[in-house]
Design a protein around this motif. Structure first.
Motif, short mmCIF file in Angstrom:
data_model
loop_
_atom_site.label_atom_id
_atom_site.label_comp_id
_atom_site.label_asym_id
_atom_site.label_seq_id
_atom_site.Cartn_x
_atom_site.Cartn_y
_atom_site.Cartn_z
N ALA A 106 -6.67 9.92 -1.30
CA ALA A 106 -6.49 10.69 -2.54
C ALA A 106 -6.44 12.18 -2.24
CB ALA A 106 -7.60 10.35 -3.53
N ALA A 107 -7.36 12.67 -1.42
CA ALA A 107 -7.36 14.11 -1.08
C ALA A 107 -6.14 14.48 -0.25
CB ALA A 107 -8.64 14.47 -0.34
N LEU A 108 -5.77 13.63 0.69
CA LEU A 108 -4.58 13.91 1.51
C LEU A 108 -3.31 13.93 0.66
CD1 LEU A 108 -5.63 11.73 4.55
CD2 LEU A 108 -5.16 14.20 4.65
N THR A 109 -3.25 13.06 -0.32
CA THR A 109 -2.10 13.04 -1.24
C THR A 109 -2.06 14.31 -2.06
OG1 THR A 109 -2.17 10.64 -1.34
CG2 THR A 109 -1.01 11.75 -3.11
N ARG A 110 -3.21 14.71 -2.57
CA ARG A 110 -3.28 15.95 -3.35
C ARG A 110 -2.83 17.14 -2.51
NH1 ARG A 110 -9.10 17.73 -4.22
NH2 ARG A 110 -8.81 18.15 -2.01
N ASP A 111 -3.30 17.21 -1.27
CA ASP A 111 -3.02 18.36 -0.42
C ASP A 111 -1.58 18.39 0.09
OD1 ASP A 111 -5.70 18.86 -0.87
OD2 ASP A 111 -6.33 18.41 1.17
N SER A 112 -0.97 17.23 0.23
CA SER A 112 0.37 17.16 0.81
C SER A 112 1.47 16.94 -0.22
CB SER A 112 0.44 16.03 1.84
OG SER A 112 0.29 14.76 1.19
N GLY A 113 1.13 16.27 -1.33
CA GLY A 113 2.16 15.88 -2.29
C GLY A 113 2.88 14.61 -1.89
N ALA A 114 2.38 13.90 -0.88
CA ALA A 114 3.04 12.71 -0.34
C ALA A 114 3.01 11.54 -1.32
CB ALA A 114 2.36 12.28 0.96
N THR A 115 3.92 10.61 -1.10
CA THR A 115 3.95 9.33 -1.79
C THR A 115 3.16 8.34 -0.97
OG1 THR A 115 6.14 9.78 -2.70
CG2 THR A 115 5.48 7.46 -2.57
N VAL A 116 2.30 7.56 -1.64
CA VAL A 116 1.49 6.56 -0.96
C VAL A 116 2.16 5.20 -1.09
CG1 VAL A 116 -0.77 5.42 -0.84
CG2 VAL A 116 -0.61 7.85 -1.43
N ILE A 117 2.24 4.48 0.03
CA ILE A 117 2.87 3.16 0.07
C ILE A 117 1.93 2.19 0.76
CG2 ILE A 117 4.85 1.84 0.93
CD1 ILE A 117 6.47 4.45 0.73
N ALA A 118 1.81 1.00 0.17
CA ALA A 118 0.93 -0.04 0.71
C ALA A 118 1.52 -1.41 0.38
CB ALA A 118 -0.46 0.09 0.10
N SER A 119 0.94 -2.45 0.93
CA SER A 119 1.34 -3.79 0.52
C SER A 119 1.03 -3.94 -0.97
CB SER A 119 0.56 -4.85 1.31
OG SER A 119 -0.81 -4.85 0.91
N ILE A 120 1.63 -4.91 -1.61
CA ILE A 120 1.41 -5.10 -3.04
C ILE A 120 -0.07 -5.36 -3.35
CG2 ILE A 120 1.95 -6.60 -5.02
CD1 ILE A 120 4.84 -6.77 -3.74
N PRO A 121 -0.77 -6.24 -2.61
CA PRO A 121 -2.21 -6.42 -2.91
C PRO A 121 -3.04 -5.16 -2.65
CG PRO A 121 -1.41 -8.23 -1.53
CD PRO A 121 -0.31 -7.20 -1.62
N THR A 122 -2.72 -4.43 -1.58
CA THR A 122 -3.48 -3.22 -1.28
C THR A 122 -3.19 -2.13 -2.29
OG1 THR A 122 -3.66 -3.74 1.07
CG2 THR A 122 -3.88 -1.43 0.48
#
Length: 184
Positions: A106-122
């Protein structure tokens, strides 16, 4: 390196996305390690006991996992030591939904603006910020900052960032939603 220097927020700067998770347990994973080029465009930007990967592409950076919240500042410092900018992280790929892999995302996303991708269950676990009820390690489950926006992908999904193609590979076992990646 002390745990505080690994990225823990000071009491005067209480950042809810950086609040330490299980500091006594996590400290053993966060031994200082200089960033390391593994091969080609692939690096490690994590710690002696907890890997965090980085892939350099011609269109931005891809981060693999985010460790625990108190490790975020050290991860970001390692990215900068390699000569990159945290804001160039375009994608963050989560391998699983446990706190030691996803707690800092969450913090890394906030700081970078990146899109987070994971498996559907994750992806569902990351949206809640806590392990699934059917997780075999539920007894060790720890809540962490939830991510309202996560893209879930199926086994075999190919992601492209510039000339780099990353394929998601379902590898259930440790968690039902574990996902490994291969890339070219």
């Amino acid at each position: 390196m002390t745990l505080a220097s690994a990225g823990g927020a000071s009491p005067a700067q209480d950042d809810p996305l950086l609040r330490p998770i299980l500091p006594a347990d996590a400290a053993k994973w966060l031994g200082a390690q200089a960033p390391l080029r593994l091969y080609g465009n692939t690096y490690l930007v994590g710690f002696q006991g907890l890997n965090v990967g980085l892939i350099r592409t011609d269109a931005g950076l891809i981060l693999i996992d985010g460790a625990v919240p108190q490790a975020v500042h050290a991860i970001e410092a390692n990215i900068r030591r390699l000569g990159f900018r945290v804001q160039d992280v375009t994608l963050i790929l989560a391998t699983e939904g446990h706190f030691d892999h996803a707690g800092g995302i969450a913090a890394l996303t906030r700081d970078s603006g990146a899109t987070v991708i994971a498996s559907i269950p994750t992806a569902e676990i990351l949206r809640r910020g806590q392990p699934a009820a059917d997780d075999p390690q539920i007894a060790y489950g720890v809540a962490y900052p939830a991510l309202p926006r996560v893209r879930g992908i199926a086994d075999g999904t190919k992601l492209r960032l510039g000339a780099t193609e990353v394929t998601g590979r379902a590898t259930p076992g440790h968690t039902l939603g574990s996902m490994s990646r291969t890339w070219r």
